[in-house]
Design an enzyme around this catalytic site. Structure first.
Site, PDB file in Angstrom:
ATOM      1  N   ARG A   1       0.836  -1.193   0.000  1.00 22.61           N
ATOM      2  CA  ARG A   1       0.000   0.000   0.000  1.00 22.61           C
ATOM      3  C   ARG A   1       0.875   1.248   0.000  1.00 22.61           C
ATOM      4  NH1 ARG A   1      -4.108  -1.713   4.924  1.00 22.61           N
ATOM      5  NH2 ARG A   1      -5.064  -3.533   3.893  1.00 22.61           N
TER       6      ARG A   1
ATOM      7  N   TYR B   1      12.259   1.464  -3.272  1.00 23.27           N
ATOM      8  CA  TYR B   1      11.668   2.797  -3.383  1.00 23.27           C
ATOM      9  C   TYR B   1      12.749   3.777  -3.841  1.00 23.27           C
ATOM     10  CZ  TYR B   1       7.322   1.637  -0.900  1.00 23.27           C
ATOM     11  OH  TYR B   1       6.111   1.103  -0.545  1.00 23.27           O
TER      12      TYR B   1
ATOM     13  N   ARG C   1      10.229   7.760   3.957  1.00 18.09           N
ATOM     14  CA  ARG C   1      10.101   9.213   4.137  1.00 18.09           C
ATOM     15  C   ARG C   1      10.839   9.688   5.387  1.00 18.09           C
ATOM     16  NH1 ARG C   1       3.846  10.288   3.886  1.00 18.09           N
ATOM     17  NH2 ARG C   1       4.570  12.396   4.458  1.00 18.09           N
TER      18      ARG C   1
ATOM     19  N   ASP D   1       0.851   5.536   0.534  1.00 21.37           N
ATOM     20  CA  ASP D   1       0.097   6.577   1.210  1.00 21.37           C
ATOM     21  C   ASP D   1      -0.388   7.640   0.232  1.00 21.37           C
ATOM     22  OD1 ASP D   1       0.492   5.394   3.702  1.00 21.37           O
ATOM     23  OD2 ASP D   1       2.342   6.512   4.063  1.00 21.37           O
TER      24      ASP D   1
END
Length: 268
Positions: free
Chosen positions: A49, A109, A196, A51
């Site tokens: 998932r 990522y 992040r 965000d």
């Protein structure tokens, strides 16, 4: 039969991947489009998932169906019914045992930073802007302290629901090309906001607010309050879902902003 799809999307138009009753999720748009092609309701399972505001250069999903369609039909039919911010890249029949989430050996990522004095007018929702000069070499050196299996509590969101904060980070790099900085991370799995929070911590090192050694201290503290800020979502891209090569899934993104980061299976 079970079908896998590779998808890319611009997350700035959505409240995240997951379908939601009161907000626009990517999942709902994908399920509606695939159901139109299948001519029956479809429930898809994603590799992970994302965000609100986070993008995917490659997201892998699977769904089950009894109808027969060619890979080309799944791709063209779904794309004809998807919003312009979402595209199906490929379709492939996979074994019934395949699972988009649990079958993934690792995920990658990339976090992109526009490092210049003035804000961007173009693509502002697709990159993070940092006006202070960043030393990407210091950021890269600091990031190497995160490689390996660690308790990443200092980099998880307070609302993270994972049972364990332990993750195995296989590689991380920080590269620069002109005004563009890319943080590239591959791990067996990620905690909520982990990338992040890593990016925000490395930015503090890059602009000189913190020493290189600080990243190791943050990791050892196992306390989110001692780390850097949570970097904005708009610079983050899901860029690779790594499966058993025998499946033959093209599950890694190519270039993003002209930067590629190929990861071989033996690296994860």
């Amino acid at each position: 039969m079970r079908i896998a799809l590779g998808i890319e999307y611009d997350g700035s138009a959505f409240a995240g991947w997951q379908a939601q009753h009161d907000a626009r999720g990517v999942q709902a748009a994908v399920e509606a489009a695939v159901a139109f092609v299948a001519d029956h309701p479809v429930e898809v399972t994603a590799a992970g998932r994302t965000d609100a505001g986070v993008h995917a250069a490659i997201q892998v999903i699977h769904f089950d169906t009894e109808v027969t369609r060619t890979p080309r039909s799944w791709v063209l039919g779904a794309n004809a019914n998807l919003p312009k911010q979402v595209t199906v890249l490929w379709a492939k029949e996979v074994p019934d045992s395949f699972h988009a989430r649990y079958g993934a050996m690792a995920r990658s990522y990339r976090y992109f930073i526009l490092n210049r004095a003035v804000r961007p007018a173009l693509g502002a929702n697709n990159i993070t802007w940092v006006r202070e000069p960043l030393d990407h070499e210091r950021m890269h050196l600091a990031a190497q302290q995160l490689v390996g299996e660690h308790d990443f509590s200092s980099f998880r969101a307070a609302e993270c629901q994972s049972r364990s904060p332990v993750r195995r980070l296989a590689r991380i790099s920080v590269r620069r090309r002109g005004e563009l900085i890319a943080i590239e991370v591959t791990a067996n799995a990620f905690l909520h906001h982990m990338v992040r929070n890593i990016a925000g911590t490395l930015i503090a090192v890059g602009c000189g607010d913190r020493p290189v050694e600080w990243v190791g201290e943050v990791l050892a503290a196992r306390d989110r309050k001692v780390g850097g800020i949570t970097a904005p979502p708009n610079g983050l891209y899901l860029a690779g879902i790594h499966y058993d090569p025998a499946l033959g899934l093209p599950s890694e993104a190519g270039e993003i902003f002209g930067l590629a980061c190929p990861v071989r299976p033996d690296q994860v």
